[in-house]
Design an enzyme around this catalytic site. Structure first.
Site, PDB file in Angstrom:
ATOM      1  N   TYR A 521       0.866  -1.184   0.000  1.00  0.00           N
ATOM      2  CA  TYR A 521       0.000   0.000   0.000  1.00  0.00           C
ATOM      3  C   TYR A 521       0.898   1.228   0.000  1.00  0.00           C
ATOM      4  O   TYR A 521       2.011   1.208   0.538  1.00  0.00           O
ATOM      5  CB  TYR A 521      -0.939   0.040   1.224  1.00  0.00           C
ATOM      6  CG  TYR A 521      -0.226   0.197   2.540  1.00  0.00           C
ATOM      7  CD1 TYR A 521       0.076   1.465   3.048  1.00  0.00           C
ATOM      8  CD2 TYR A 521       0.175  -0.908   3.285  1.00  0.00           C
ATOM      9  CE1 TYR A 521       0.746   1.620   4.248  1.00  0.00           C
ATOM     10  CE2 TYR A 521       0.839  -0.759   4.486  1.00  0.00           C
ATOM     11  CZ  TYR A 521       1.128   0.504   4.966  1.00  0.00           C
ATOM     12  OH  TYR A 521       1.796   0.648   6.153  1.00  0.00           O
ATOM     13  N   HIS A 704      -1.238   3.311  10.346  1.00  0.00           N
ATOM     14  CA  HIS A 704      -0.746   3.582   8.998  1.00  0.00           C
ATOM     15  C   HIS A 704      -0.693   5.078   8.701  1.00  0.00           C
ATOM     16  O   HIS A 704      -0.295   5.479   7.612  1.00  0.00           O
ATOM     17  CB  HIS A 704      -1.618   2.867   7.960  1.00  0.00           C
ATOM     18  CG  HIS A 704      -1.518   1.382   8.049  1.00  0.00           C
ATOM     19  ND1 HIS A 704      -2.364   0.635   8.843  1.00  0.00           N
ATOM     20  CD2 HIS A 704      -0.662   0.502   7.480  1.00  0.00           C
ATOM     21  CE1 HIS A 704      -2.033  -0.646   8.728  1.00  0.00           C
ATOM     22  NE2 HIS A 704      -1.004  -0.748   7.916  1.00  0.00           N
TER      23      HIS A 704
END
Length: 766
Positions: A521, A704
Site C-alpha cells: 500500500y 498507517h
C-alpha cells in the site's frame, strides 16, 4: 494476428524509486516538482520496457503515487469535504486521503483502506455522501498520461476502474445512508466526459476494469451494467475492453447481454481456465477475447505449452484477429525484474518470471500462435527445459515432512480445555488488570536498526556484535514499555525484516530474492519469500530474543509469530501442490516454535493471521467452506500444543470478516486483536450478535497514519466499543504493528492510549 497485452505494470521502479521519492516528499526533503518529475520518469521507463519487449497493447493510467482507486476518487471529485475544507493543494489532498494529514493546524485521518479482492494489495475505499455529486478533474490524469506516452512515441491503452466496480467497492461515509450503487446515474456523465477527452487525445481503445464481476453480486448491482454500458459505448467514444480478473465470470453471464456492444472481454484463464469455452459462447459475433494466460499474481514461469494450447483453442473458435494474449491481471502484484537477482540459486532462478519477463512471455505466446512455434523455438525449448527441471528437482520434496503430515491427528488441533477453564488459569497466572493494554508486536524500525542489519548481512560486523546490538534494542524497548506502563509487553522485533520473510529465512523449503519488492500500500513494499519445496523448521526461530526480553521484563512478555495462512498467503506459494498441504507444513513448523516459546517462559503467544481473509474464495459455496476448514485447522494445529495457562492471541487487520465469522470464532484464540479504527466500529456488531465468548482487542487508532490521536479521541473509541462488548472482554491496543512509525509519534499515541484505558479501568472499578 494475435496481439499481446499487459493489463498493468508495477509502479515502484526497479529499485523502489517511487517509494523513496514519496517518503522524501512526505519528510519535506523533496519538492513537489521533483516528485512529479520522478513519477513521469518512471512511467516513461515502464512504457519503454514493454515496448522494447514487443508488447502490442501497453497500459497507461496504471501508475499511481499511492493507489489507483484513490486516483479515481480524486479524478471524479468524490472527495469528502473534510479533505477539501483546509485548502491543501491537489497532491497533498490526495495524500491526506491515503495516509492522513497532521501538520500546520490541519488534522484529518485517512480514508479506510482494505484488501484488493484476495490479494495483499490495499486500496483506499471510496467514501460517498448523501446527495453525492461528481465532477471530472480539470486536469484528468488518464488523459495527461495517455498524452505523455503518445509524445514519447508510444500509443497506450488507458486503464480505468469501471463505474459499477468503483461504486460497489465503496461505502457510505460515516453517519451517511447512501447506497453507493444508486449513484450510478450521477456518475456516468463524468465517465462519458472522460472517455470523450481520451478519444479527442487519440485513444482508440480503453481498458475498463470491472473486477466485481467475479463476485456473487446482488441483483441491483448486476442490473447496473446495462445502463452503464449503454452510456459508455458509442461511435464518438473509444472502444472498450472490459476486464475481469481473480476469478470466473460464468455465474454472472446474465450480465453479458448488457455488454454485447463493448469491443472485447478480458478473463482470467490462470485462476479459472475452465471458463474459456463458456465465455467464448457468450461473446457477440465480433467481440474480441483477451485471454489472461500469463499469471499476474505469482512468479512462476508460464508453461508455454499449456498457454499456447489455451490460446489456440480460442483462435480455433474466434480467429486470430479476435484473440489477445494477455496477463491474467495487472502485474502490480509481481516484482519488477528477475535481472537484478544475483544471489538466487541458478537452478531455482530458471523457474521464475517477474514483471519484465512476463511482458516478454505474452509476446512469445502471441507470436507462437500467430506465426507458428518454429518462430520462437529457442524460447519454447528453454521454457520446456525449466518446466521439467522444476518437476524433477530434489529441492521440492522432503519425505520426512510428508511422513509427519501423514501422522497428524484430530486431537492435535484442540486445546486441553474450553476457554472458561483456560481463562481462569490465565487470569491467575498472568495477573492482568481490566482493560489490559498491549501493542500488536513491532516497534519502530529505526535507521540505525536497518544500518546494523545491513552491515550484518554484508558481513561487516560479526554475529556476536549484531546480537549485542539487538539485545540493546530490546532493552530500550522494554524500558520504554515500563515508562508507558503497558500491561503486556513485546520485544519490539528489531531483528526482523518482515513478518513473513523473517520466518521464511529460518524454514527449509523457501528461497528469497534481493530485489523482489511488491507494493502493499502507498509507499509500503514487501519482498515475499518464495515457497519452492516442502517446509520444515530446522531450529527455533524466535525463542532466543523472546526469552531474553522476558528475563528483563517486569510484566508478561508476548511472543510474536506469523501464522501459517499468512506465511503462505504473503509468500509466493507453490503452484504444483495444493495450498492446504503447504499450510499444514507451516502449521507443524510453527507448532514446534509455540511449544519451545512456552518452555522458555513465554506465556502469552500471538500468532498473527491477517491474511486469513485474503485466502477466502471470492464466492460463497463449497470451495469457501473447504478453504475455511483447512485454514482454521492449520491455525489450531499451530497453537494447540500449549498448556491452558498459556494465552494464545491472534491478530487480524483490514479484514471484513462478517461473512465468515464462524471461522474466526472456530480459531479458539483466547484474545483476538483486530483493525477497527477506520471501520466505524462496524466489525464489532458481529461480536455482539454472536455473543462472542472470548476476549477482543479492537484497534483504537490507525498506525498507517502519522497523526497522533488524542486521549479524548481514544476514550471516545473505547466508549463506542463498550456499546458492543463487555468490559471484562475488552483489550486496548493499536490497529497493527508500529514498525513503520517514528518513535516520537509512537510514544505520544501510546501514552494517550494507556491513559484512556486507565480512565475506563477506574470508571468500572468504582
Amino acid at each position: 494476428m494475435v496481439q499481446s497485452s499487459v493489463l498493468g505494470f508495477p509502479r515502484m521502479g526497479a529499485n523502489r524509486e517511487l517509494k523513496k521519492a514519496n517518503e522524501a516528499y512526505w519528510a519535506g526533503k523533496l519538492s513537489q516538482a521533483d516528485l512529479l518529475k520522478e513519477g513521469k520518469r518512471l512511467r516513461g521507463e515502464h512504457w519503454k520496457i514493454q515496448k522494447d519487449a514487443g508488447v502490442d497493447i501497453i497500459p497507461s493510467n496504471d501508475f499511481a503515487f499511492y493507489d489507483h482507486i484513490l486516483d479515481h476518487i480524486q479524478l471524479f471529485n468524490a472527495i469528502p469535504e473534510r479533505y477539501t475544507k483546509n485548502s491543501l493543494d491537489t497532491l497533498d489532498t490526495y495524500f491526506a486521503m491515503g495516509r492522513g494529514h497532521q501538520k500546520d493546524g490541519v488534522d484529518v485521518p485517512s480514508l479506510e483502506m482494505v484488501k484488493w479482492f484476495d490479494s495483499n494489495y490495499h486500496y483506499v475505499k471510496p467514501t460517498f455522501q448523501d446527495g453525492q455529486k461528481f465532477k471530472l478533474s480539470s486536469t484528468p490524469k488518464p488523459v495527461i498520461e495517455f498524452t505523455e506516452a503518445k509524445e514519447a512515441g508510444i500509443t497506450t491503452r488507458p486503464v480505468l476502474i469501471g463505474p459499477v466496480s468503483f461504486l460497489y467497492l465503496g461505502k457510505a461515509d460515516r453517519d451517511q445512508t447512501v447506497d453507493p450503487i444508486t449513484l450510478l446515474e450521477e456518475l456516468l456523465p463524468v465517465y462519458v466526459e472522460l472517455l470523450e477527452k481520451l478519444k479527442a487525445a487519440g485513444a482508440e481503445t480503453v481498458q475498463i476494469d470491472e473486477p466485481v464481476l467475479v463476485f456473487d453480486l446482488p441483483s441491483k448491482v448486476k442490473d447496473a451494467f446495462k445502463p452503464a454500458y449503454e452510456k459508455l459505448v458509442g461511435d464518438k467514444l473509444p472502444k472498450i475492453v472490459l476486464a475481469t480478473y481473480f476469478g470466473d465470470v460464468v455465474h454472472n453471464f446474465d450480465v453479458f447481454p448488457a455488454l454485447k456492444k463493448v469491443y472485447g472481454i478480458h478473463v482470467d484463464l490462470v485462476r479459472n481456465p475452465e471458463q474459456l469455452e463458456s465465455v467464448i459462447g457468450q461473446l457477440g459475433s465480433e467481440q474480441i477475447l483477451s485471454a489472461g494466460v500469463v499469471d499476474g499474481r505469482n512468479i512462476w514461469k508460464t508453461n508455454f505449452k499449456r498457454a499456447i494450447e489455451t490460446v489456440e483453442t480460442a483462435v480455433q473458435k474466434l480467429g486470430k484477429d479476435r484473440v489477445i494474449v494477455a496477463t491474467s491481471s495487472s502485474l502490480l502484484h509481481t516484482p519488477h525484474s528477475l535481472d537484478s537477482e544475483k544471489k538466487l540459486p541458478a537452478e531455482v532462478k530458471e523457474w521464475f518470471s517477474f514483471a519484465v519477463q512476463k511482458a516478454s512471455e505474452v509476446v512469445v505466446i502471441a507470436k507462437a500462435v500467430t506465426d507458428g512455434p518454429a518462430t520462437v523455438r529457442d524460447a519454447l525449448e528453454e521454457n520446456n527445459k525449466a518446466m521439467q527441471a522444476r518437476a524433477s528437482s530434489s529441492r521440492t520434496n522432503n519425505q520426512a515432512v510428508k511422513d509427519r503430515q501423514s501422522k497428524v491427528t484430530p486431537a492435535q488441533h484442540e486445546r486441553q480445555s474450553p476457554f472458561p477453564e483456560r481463562y481462569a488459569q490465565q487470569k491467575t497466572h498472568l495477573k492482568l488488570p481490566e482493560f489490559p493494554t498491549t501493542t500488536i508486536g513491532s516497534f519502530p524500525q529505526t535507521k540505525e536498526i536497518r544500518i546494523q542489519r545491513n552491515k550484518f548481512t554484508k558481513g561487516e560486523i560479526t554475529a556476536e556484535q549484531y546480537e549485542k546490538f539487538i539485545e540493546k534494542e530490546i532493552e530500550d524497548v522494554v524500558k520504554i514499555q515500563d515508562e508507558l506502563d503497558l500491561d503486556v509487553y513485546v520485544h519490539g522485533e528489531p531483528e526482523r525484516n518482515d513478518m513473513v520473510q523473517y520466518f521464511g529465512e529460518r524454514l527449509d523449503g523457501y528461497v528469497f530474492t534481493t530485489n523482489g519488492w511488491v507494493q502493499s500500500y502507498g509507499s509500503r513494499c514487501v519482498r515475499p519469500p518464495i515457497v519452492v519445496g516442502d517446509i520444515s523448521r530446522p531450529a527455533p526461530m524466535t525463542v532466543k530474543e523472546s526469552k531474553y526480553a522476558a528475563s528483563i521484563s517486569k510484566k508478561p512478555m508476548k511472543g510474536m509469530l506469523t501464522g501459517p495462512i499468512t506465511c503462505l498467503r504473503w509468500s509466493f506459494p507453490r503452484d504444483d501442490v495444493h495450498q492446504s498441504v503447504q499450510a499444514q507444513q507451516l502449521a507443524l513448523a510453527l507448532r514446534d516454535e509455540v511449544v519451545d516459546l512456552e518452555a522458555a517462559g513465554i506465556y502469552v503467544i500471538q500468532i498473527d493471521e491477517p491474511a486469513l481473509r485474503e485466502g477466502l474464495p471470492l464466492r460463497s459455496g463449497t470451495e469457501r467452506e473447504k478453504y475455511l476448514q483447512w485454514a482454521v485447522d492449520s491455525f489450531k494445529l499451530s497453537a494447540a500444543g500449549v498448556k491452558d495457562s498459556t494465552q494464545i492471541h491472534s491478530h487480524f487487520c483490514y479484514s471484513e470478516f462478517q461473512d465468515f465469522f464462524h471461522a474466526i470464532a472456530a480459531l479458539d484464540a483466547d484474545v483476538l486483536s483486530i483493525e477497527n479504527s477506520k471501520s466505524d466500529a462496524k466489525l464489532l456488531k458481529v461480536f455482539e450478535d454472536t455473543a462472542y465468548p472470548r476476549h477482543i482487542g479492537p484497534g483504537v487508532y490507525d498506525i498507517h497514519s502519522p497523526r497522533i490521536p488524542s486521549e479524548e479521541e481514544i476514550k471516545e473509541r473505547i466508549g463506542e466499543m463498550l456499546a458492543h462488548l463487555k468490559p471484562d472482554q475488552l483489550w486496548v491496543n493499536p490497529d497493527c504493528g508500529l514498525k513503520t512509525r517514528q518513535w516520537k509519534e509512537t510514544k505520544a499515541a501510546l501514552t494517550n492510549m494507556v491513559n484512556a484505558a486507565k480512565f475506563y479501568r477506574q470508571k468500572y472499578a468504582s
